[in-house]
Design a protein around this motif. Structure first.
Motif, PDB file in Angstrom:
ATOM      1  N   UNK A 148       0.901  -1.142   0.084  1.00  0.00           N
ATOM      2  CA  UNK A 148      -0.148  -0.060   0.058  1.00  0.00           C
ATOM      3  C   UNK A 148       0.931   1.344   0.059  1.00  0.00           C
ATOM      4  N   UNK A 149       2.259   0.984  -0.082  1.00  0.00           N
ATOM      5  CA  UNK A 149       3.144   2.412  -0.207  1.00  0.00           C
ATOM      6  C   UNK A 149       2.984   3.123  -1.606  1.00  0.00           C
ATOM      7  N   UNK A 150       3.340   4.169  -1.643  1.00  0.00           N
ATOM      8  CA  UNK A 150       3.472   4.937  -2.934  1.00  0.00           C
ATOM      9  C   UNK A 150       5.087   5.333  -2.758  1.00  0.00           C
ATOM     10  N   UNK A 163      -1.743  13.689  -5.477  1.00  0.00           N
ATOM     11  CA  UNK A 163      -2.666  12.933  -6.186  1.00  0.00           C
ATOM     12  C   UNK A 163      -2.706  11.620  -5.642  1.00  0.00           C
ATOM     13  N   UNK A 164      -1.930  10.973  -5.270  1.00  0.00           N
ATOM     14  CA  UNK A 164      -1.805   9.680  -4.632  1.00  0.00           C
ATOM     15  C   UNK A 164      -2.784   9.457  -3.419  1.00  0.00           C
ATOM     16  N   UNK A 165      -2.682  10.484  -2.686  1.00  0.00           N
ATOM     17  CA  UNK A 165      -3.630  10.619  -1.542  1.00  0.00           C
ATOM     18  C   UNK A 165      -5.228  10.642  -1.903  1.00  0.00           C
ATOM     19  N   UNK A 217      -8.364   8.261  -1.478  1.00  0.00           N
ATOM     20  CA  UNK A 217      -9.606   8.690  -0.823  1.00  0.00           C
ATOM     21  C   UNK A 217      -9.603  10.060   0.203  1.00  0.00           C
ATOM     22  N   UNK A 218      -8.241  10.548   0.141  1.00  0.00           N
ATOM     23  CA  UNK A 218      -8.155  11.755   0.956  1.00  0.00           C
ATOM     24  C   UNK A 218      -8.330  12.825   0.072  1.00  0.00           C
ATOM     25  N   UNK A 219      -9.376  13.661   0.154  1.00  0.00           N
ATOM     26  CA  UNK A 219      -9.652  14.590  -1.027  1.00  0.00           C
ATOM     27  C   UNK A 219      -8.579  15.675  -1.122  1.00  0.00           C
ATOM     28  N   UNK A 220      -8.320  15.969  -2.300  1.00  0.00           N
ATOM     29  CA  UNK A 220      -7.535  17.125  -2.698  1.00  0.00           C
ATOM     30  C   UNK A 220      -7.928  18.629  -2.032  1.00  0.00           C
ATOM     31  N   UNK A 221      -7.240  19.169  -1.518  1.00  0.00           N
ATOM     32  CA  UNK A 221      -7.550  20.363  -0.949  1.00  0.00           C
ATOM     33  C   UNK A 221      -8.089  20.298   0.681  1.00  0.00           C
ATOM     34  N   UNK A 222      -8.253  19.124   1.140  1.00  0.00           N
ATOM     35  CA  UNK A 222      -8.771  18.665   2.512  1.00  0.00           C
ATOM     36  C   UNK A 222      -7.410  19.258   3.267  1.00  0.00           C
ATOM     37  N   UNK A 223      -7.672  19.248   4.760  1.00  0.00           N
ATOM     38  CA  UNK A 223      -6.470  19.657   5.522  1.00  0.00           C
ATOM     39  C   UNK A 223      -5.351  18.783   5.788  1.00  0.00           C
ATOM     40  N   UNK A 224      -5.897  17.309   5.693  1.00  0.00           N
ATOM     41  CA  UNK A 224      -4.769  16.314   5.826  1.00  0.00           C
ATOM     42  C   UNK A 224      -3.866  16.243   4.385  1.00  0.00           C
ATOM     43  N   UNK A 225      -4.746  16.454   3.296  1.00  0.00           N
ATOM     44  CA  UNK A 225      -4.144  16.409   1.957  1.00  0.00           C
ATOM     45  C   UNK A 225      -3.043  17.658   1.791  1.00  0.00           C
ATOM     46  N   UNK A 226      -3.439  18.753   2.556  1.00  0.00           N
ATOM     47  CA  UNK A 226      -2.660  19.883   2.289  1.00  0.00           C
ATOM     48  C   UNK A 226      -1.466  19.744   3.388  1.00  0.00           C
ATOM     49  N   UNK A 242      -1.072   4.829   7.200  1.00  0.00           N
ATOM     50  CA  UNK A 242      -1.286   4.279   8.455  1.00  0.00           C
ATOM     51  C   UNK A 242      -2.473   4.379   8.934  1.00  0.00           C
ATOM     52  N   UNK A 243      -3.039   3.616  10.211  1.00  0.00           N
ATOM     53  CA  UNK A 243      -4.350   3.426  10.749  1.00  0.00           C
ATOM     54  C   UNK A 243      -4.702   5.003  11.239  1.00  0.00           C
ATOM     55  N   UNK A 244      -3.691   5.868  11.524  1.00  0.00           N
ATOM     56  CA  UNK A 244      -4.164   7.160  11.947  1.00  0.00           C
ATOM     57  C   UNK A 244      -3.437   8.269  11.011  1.00  0.00           C
ATOM     58  N   UNK A 245      -3.228   7.862   9.741  1.00  0.00           N
ATOM     59  CA  UNK A 245      -2.818   8.869   9.085  1.00  0.00           C
ATOM     60  C   UNK A 245      -1.829   8.265   8.024  1.00  0.00           C
ATOM     61  N   UNK A 246      -0.745   9.132   7.708  1.00  0.00           N
ATOM     62  CA  UNK A 246       0.164   8.818   6.819  1.00  0.00           C
ATOM     63  C   UNK A 246       1.880   8.865   7.308  1.00  0.00           C
ATOM     64  N   UNK A 247       2.498   8.017   6.898  1.00  0.00           N
ATOM     65  CA  UNK A 247       4.123   8.195   7.159  1.00  0.00           C
ATOM     66  C   UNK A 247       4.834   8.709   5.978  1.00  0.00           C
ATOM     67  N   UNK A 248       5.257   9.832   5.799  1.00  0.00           N
ATOM     68  CA  UNK A 248       6.150  10.154   4.842  1.00  0.00           C
ATOM     69  C   UNK A 248       7.499  10.240   5.037  1.00  0.00           C
TER      70      UNK A 248
END
Length: 140
Positions: A10-12, A32-34, A38-47, A78-84
């Motif tokens: 599931x990694x990019x 784009x991958x987010x 399912x993480x909408x472009x322009x959402x706080x998490x995406x930003x 991850x279960x609670x977000x993303x690891x970059x």
């Protein structure tokens, strides 16, 4: 630049040229991958993820550049977000939080990462280093 995109589980994972253009492309492809996850472009998490990717990629280009070497971006859900993770070839150049004051024009990147990430750090590699950050929806 290596144009091959690898989805390991599931990694990019993508390598980019260690240039400003490569850093911009890393940010754009991460967002784009987010969106595909399912993480909408322009959402706080995406930003927030976009800013973290942009700052870590810019640091890899500015401080981790070795001629002829790319940097690598890995984004892992991850279960609670993303690891970059951003890996570069300069292990001896470790990131540091700078005490830049209000008049400083640069070196605020890691302060942004610290503010947006639940946690961040540096991991050693055989060649180079990996700077990582966990970004969660609830990070203040």
């Amino acid at each position: 630049m290596n144009a091959e995109i690898t989805l390991a589980g599931t990694d990019f994972v993508q390598r980019f040229s260690a240039t400003r253009r490569g850093a911009r492309l890393a940010r754009r492809l991460a967002v784009q991958q987010l969106d595909a996850w399912g993480v909408a472009y322009g959402s706080r998490l995406s930003d927030d993820v976009a800013v973290v990717v942009a700052e870590l990629a810019a640091n890899a280009v500015l401080h981790g550049h070795v001629t002829g070497r790319d940097f690598e971006l890995r984004v892992t859900p991850e279960a609670d977000g993303f690891r970059v993770e951003v890996s570069d070839a300069r292990g001896e150049r470790r990131p540091e939080l700078c005490a830049g004051g209000p008049g400083a024009e640069s070196e605020h990147g890691l302060r942004l990462v610290e503010a947006l990430a639940a946690e961040w750090g540096v991991a050693e590699r055989i060649v180079g280093k990996t700077v990582w950050a966990r970004v969660t929806p609830g990070t203040p």
